[in-house]
Design a protein around this motif. Sequence first.
Motif, PDB file in Angstrom:
ATOM      1  N   SER A 153       0.730   3.390  -0.542  1.00  0.00           N
ATOM      2  CA  SER A 153      -0.564   3.569  -1.221  1.00  0.00           C
ATOM      3  C   SER A 153      -1.227   4.872  -0.798  1.00  0.00           C
ATOM      4  O   SER A 153      -1.907   5.518  -1.601  1.00  0.00           O
ATOM      5  CB  SER A 153      -1.475   2.379  -0.941  1.00  0.00           C
ATOM      6  N   PHE A 163      -9.184   5.065   1.449  1.00  0.00           N
ATOM      7  CA  PHE A 163      -9.394   3.816   0.705  1.00  0.00           C
ATOM      8  C   PHE A 163      -8.105   3.346   0.036  1.00  0.00           C
ATOM      9  O   PHE A 163      -7.829   2.152  -0.021  1.00  0.00           O
ATOM     10  CB  PHE A 163     -10.490   4.006  -0.333  1.00  0.00           C
ATOM     11  N   SER A 164      -7.319   4.309  -0.463  1.00  0.00           N
ATOM     12  CA  SER A 164      -6.052   3.913  -1.090  1.00  0.00           C
ATOM     13  C   SER A 164      -5.123   3.291  -0.051  1.00  0.00           C
ATOM     14  O   SER A 164      -4.434   2.306  -0.335  1.00  0.00           O
ATOM     15  CB  SER A 164      -5.387   5.123  -1.758  1.00  0.00           C
ATOM     16  N   ILE A 197      -6.336  -0.179   0.654  1.00  0.00           N
ATOM     17  CA  ILE A 197      -5.912  -1.094  -0.421  1.00  0.00           C
ATOM     18  C   ILE A 197      -4.490  -1.593  -0.161  1.00  0.00           C
ATOM     19  O   ILE A 197      -4.165  -2.780  -0.310  1.00  0.00           O
ATOM     20  CB  ILE A 197      -5.988  -0.388  -1.798  1.00  0.00           C
ATOM     21  N   LEU A 228      -7.327   0.789  -9.174  1.00  0.00           N
ATOM     22  CA  LEU A 228      -6.920   0.641  -7.772  1.00  0.00           C
ATOM     23  C   LEU A 228      -6.562  -0.807  -7.462  1.00  0.00           C
ATOM     24  O   LEU A 228      -5.611  -1.089  -6.728  1.00  0.00           O
ATOM     25  CB  LEU A 228      -8.038   1.111  -6.844  1.00  0.00           C
ATOM     26  N   LEU A 229      -7.349  -1.734  -8.024  1.00  0.00           N
ATOM     27  CA  LEU A 229      -7.073  -3.154  -7.826  1.00  0.00           C
ATOM     28  C   LEU A 229      -5.708  -3.522  -8.397  1.00  0.00           C
ATOM     29  O   LEU A 229      -4.913  -4.214  -7.753  1.00  0.00           O
ATOM     30  CB  LEU A 229      -8.169  -3.997  -8.488  1.00  0.00           C
ATOM     31  N   VAL A 273      -2.087   3.090  -7.937  1.00  0.00           N
ATOM     32  CA  VAL A 273      -2.961   3.754  -6.969  1.00  0.00           C
ATOM     33  C   VAL A 273      -3.235   5.192  -7.402  1.00  0.00           C
ATOM     34  O   VAL A 273      -4.365   5.681  -7.302  1.00  0.00           O
ATOM     35  CB  VAL A 273      -2.326   3.725  -5.559  1.00  0.00           C
ATOM     36  N   GLY A 299      -3.096  -2.213  -6.187  1.00  0.00           N
ATOM     37  CA  GLY A 299      -2.932  -3.069  -5.003  1.00  0.00           C
ATOM     38  C   GLY A 299      -2.086  -4.291  -5.300  1.00  0.00           C
ATOM     39  O   GLY A 299      -1.232  -4.690  -4.490  1.00  0.00           O
ATOM     40  N   PHE A 321      -3.511  -5.566   0.489  1.00  0.00           N
ATOM     41  CA  PHE A 321      -2.582  -6.296  -0.373  1.00  0.00           C
ATOM     42  C   PHE A 321      -1.201  -6.474   0.269  1.00  0.00           C
ATOM     43  O   PHE A 321      -0.353  -7.185  -0.273  1.00  0.00           O
ATOM     44  CB  PHE A 321      -2.446  -5.594  -1.726  1.00  0.00           C
TER      45      PHE A 321
END
Length: 402
Positions: free
Chosen positions: A335, A374-375, A378, A288-289, A28, A292, A382
């Motif tokens: 995150s 947004f973090s 995420i 970021l993905l 992250v 997650g 997840f």
Amino acid sequence: MNLKTTIKLSFKEIFANKLRSILTMLGVIIGVFSIVVIVSLGQGLTNYINENLFKEAQTIKVMTFSRNQSKNMKYNEVMKFYEEFDAKHISPEMESNNLVQYKKVKEHISIKGINDHYFAMKNVQLAEGRTICPIDVNRKINSVVINDKVKEKFFAGENPIGRFISIKGIDYKVVGLINSGEASIFNYVREEVYIPITSFTRDIANHYITHVTLGAASKEEVLQLSKQVDEALMKHYREGIEDETGDDYEGGRYRDYYVYTPEKELGELNKILRILSIGLGGIAGISLLVGGIGIMNIMFVSVTERTKEIGIRKAIGAKRRTIVSQFLVEAAIVSGIGGIIGLLLAGIVGYAVGVLTPLKPEIKIHVMILAVAFSAFIGIVFGIYPANKAAKLKPIDALRFE
């Protein structure tokens, strides 16, 4: 169990496993850092481009390259053609690379043929002497203005004003020295000398004019002047033009000129920057993905480690939503902290870039808020599956787990 207690328990669990928590945040941190740096650098580059392009916001650049020789124009024809417009300055330009010599120093450098309007439209500083004036152009006087790079190469330790240099074997008197400024993407600094365009056509090359810069009286008049010039050039080049297949000039197959304004150039550059920012932002988003996915994996480990704890809590009456919320809050905090760290690192890099380069990266408040939010989002996304897995455990099975 209320939200305050859930948050306290989440922080307790995070600090109980510091190294694991930091490694979980790493994806992250990298993702947020990359996205914020790309956005801030893109904004800084856009601002830099705007500032530099609009230094010449009142100018219009015309390039011509007609295949029909009868339509091309030389200096006097160019001046007569453009004098019909309400332009404050008309500056045709010619350029060639030729041998320049002073005493024993010889070098092939750029020779520019200009008139007395050229420096009035350029953001240059006269260091000594004077620039090319109307009498130099009208009488084809062998006067030359040099930039500081030429002085360094040819006149080290000497005052160049009044000296004679040889250009293509012909003596020219140095009448002025200009500062070329710092090198940038909009200012390519090299050795250049400037002579009257009439002397250029006599001594260097007597070819057609392909570059003309027009100066409008004000920024507001640039668009109107560009339209007038475009219409006049269209009429000039279109008369009698028709190719073998019957395609006329208006079809655009054989366009003989282009009219550039700062707005057009800026629009094209901004398009390119937006495409690059989106592409690079997408690549950074992959981090970021990955971050997650790392959070999800660690949450699974956490669920396994705390199976008995979950069993005890469910046995004494903890509801399913309480278990889910605890794991989701923990994932969001992990995150979210990663997002804040990534944001701080991006700020440090942005500051360093601003100090060391002409770019001034800009991190806007809404970008900061969105990055952290947004973090955290995420982490929640997840964390849903591991949280649901934890909540679905049967108390009896959880208590038996070893």
